[in-house]
Design an enzyme around this catalytic site. Structure first.
Site, PDB file in Angstrom:
ATOM      1  N   ASP A 276       0.078  65.009  52.880  1.00  0.00           N
ATOM      2  CA  ASP A 276      -0.528  65.376  51.606  1.00  0.00           C
ATOM      3  C   ASP A 276      -0.078  64.418  50.506  1.00  0.00           C
ATOM      4  O   ASP A 276      -0.880  63.911  49.711  1.00  0.00           O
ATOM      5  CB  ASP A 276      -0.134  66.814  51.271  1.00  0.00           C
ATOM      6  CG  ASP A 276      -0.940  67.393  50.120  1.00  0.00           C
ATOM      7  OD1 ASP A 276      -1.830  66.704  49.595  1.00  0.00           O
ATOM      8  OD2 ASP A 276      -0.680  68.545  49.746  1.00  0.00           O
TER       9      ASP A 276
ATOM     10  N   ASP B 254      -2.393  60.914  48.768  1.00  0.00           N
ATOM     11  CA  ASP B 254      -2.680  60.734  47.342  1.00  0.00           C
ATOM     12  C   ASP B 254      -2.173  59.384  46.854  1.00  0.00           C
ATOM     13  O   ASP B 254      -2.837  58.699  46.067  1.00  0.00           O
ATOM     14  CB  ASP B 254      -2.042  61.862  46.532  1.00  0.00           C
ATOM     15  CG  ASP B 254      -2.860  63.143  46.591  1.00  0.00           C
ATOM     16  OD1 ASP B 254      -3.975  63.110  47.142  1.00  0.00           O
ATOM     17  OD2 ASP B 254      -2.386  64.174  46.100  1.00  0.00           O
TER      18      ASP B 254
END
Length: 330
Positions: free
Chosen positions: A233, A237
């Protein structure tokens, strides 16, 4: 062949960028039949529903799900994330999150291209934990990371299969084995055991903190990366930030066994500050739709869409969608 697609426009800019993605898919000559589902923060505020079991059963009947964005400031954190996004990932067994990156890192001049494979249904997001004596000086909160041999191995095996089909044939495991000695050991042992079945794939290991540095300073070292839910995660990004911006980042939540629909979404969020202003860049949603076409065995159309997105487009949301659709037709 007609593909049946569930559309979850969601909140904020989600419906607008999803509409442009559908426009481009149809411009590419792919026959899709779409059904809209009213889900997200606004739906929750209206009637308290996030994702009922009945609606989830309806979604199971579709070939794929195309999602725009969900979330609104009026809804407390975690309600939509756990009740909608994570519920779909867990209940539909979307155990692979695949995010491709291509671009030029800030300050660099050589384009890079790599893929991150993130385990999508275990780890810190499995929901193991709880709290005691909340609001007192003696409050205790725990959040456990759940890792199973089955879940880890199927993710790693998918990553090896992907790497074996790519030109560089290189796969990097990212974890934190020096501190997370239980989960890290399971990931590392499984990685090494599966690697023995893929002698054509070169392998490497990075601690997650080192990988963050390499993403910025030397992203060219990577071809395919495999990692756990939380690390994936965060890394993805960062991958968006060094590849043109998070507004261009596409994402696939896959059920490779095809026991249910896979879900495709941009990762830029609902951007409530520009809702209804026709300002959002729909490119990430369009590229997510291209990933959906790959999964539906419409690879030629997906490649045309990616080629049409290669050169930047400026203008309003609808202007960008129209321009890319025209490029695809031509």
């Amino acid at each position: 062949m007609t593909h049946n697609i569930a559309l979850i426009g969601g909140d904020g800019i989600g419906p607008d960028v999803t509409a442009e993605a559908v426009k481009v898919v149809r411009a590419a000559g792919v026959d899709i039949d779409t059904t809209d589902f009213d889900l997200g923060g606004q739906r929750f505020l209206r009637d308290g529903e996030v994702l009922s079991d009945g609606t989830l059963d309806e979604l199971r009947a579709f070939d794929c799900i195309l999602l725009g964005a969900v979330g609104t400031p009026e809804v407390p954190p975690g309600v939509i994330e756990r009740g909608l996004l994570l519920k779909m990932r867990f209940e539909l067994d979307l155990y692979i999150n695949q995010r491709p990156f291509a671009g030029t890192a800030p300050g660099g001049d050589t384009p890079h291209e790599f893929v991150v494979i993130r385990e999508n249904t275990e780890g810190m997001y499995a929901g193991e934990g709880g709290s005691l004596r909340t609001g007192t000086p003696h409050e205790v909160a725990t959040q456990g990371s759940v890792n199973t041999r089955m879940g880890v191995e199927r993710c790693i095996r998918y990553a090896f299969e992907l790497a074996a089909d790519r030109e560089r044939k290189h796969l990097t495991l990212v974890h934190k084995t020096n501190v997370l000695t239980f989960s890290g050991d399971l990931w590392e042992r499984t990685f090494n055991e599966v690697a023995a079945e893929y002698p054509q794939v070169d392998t490497a290991y990075n601690h997650v903190d080192a990988a963050c540095i390499y993403f910025v300073q030397d992203p060219h070292r990577y071809d395919v990366i495999v990692t756990d839910n939380l690390f994936g995660d965060i890394l993805t990004d960062l991958g968006g930030a060094v590849s043109g911006g998070i507004g261009l980042a596409s994402s696939a939540n896959l059920n490779p066994a095809r026991t249910g629909p896979s879900m495709f979404e941009p990762v830029h969020g609902s951007a409530p500050d520009i809702t209804g202003q026709n300002k959002a860049n729909p490119t990430a949603a369009i590229l997510s739709a291209a990933l959906m076409l790959d999964f539906l065995d419409e690879g030629a159309a997906a490649d045309r869409i990616r080629a049409a997105c290669a050169e930047p487009v400026t203008g309003s949301t609808t202007d960008v969608g129209d321009t890319i659709a025209t490029r695809v037709r031509n």
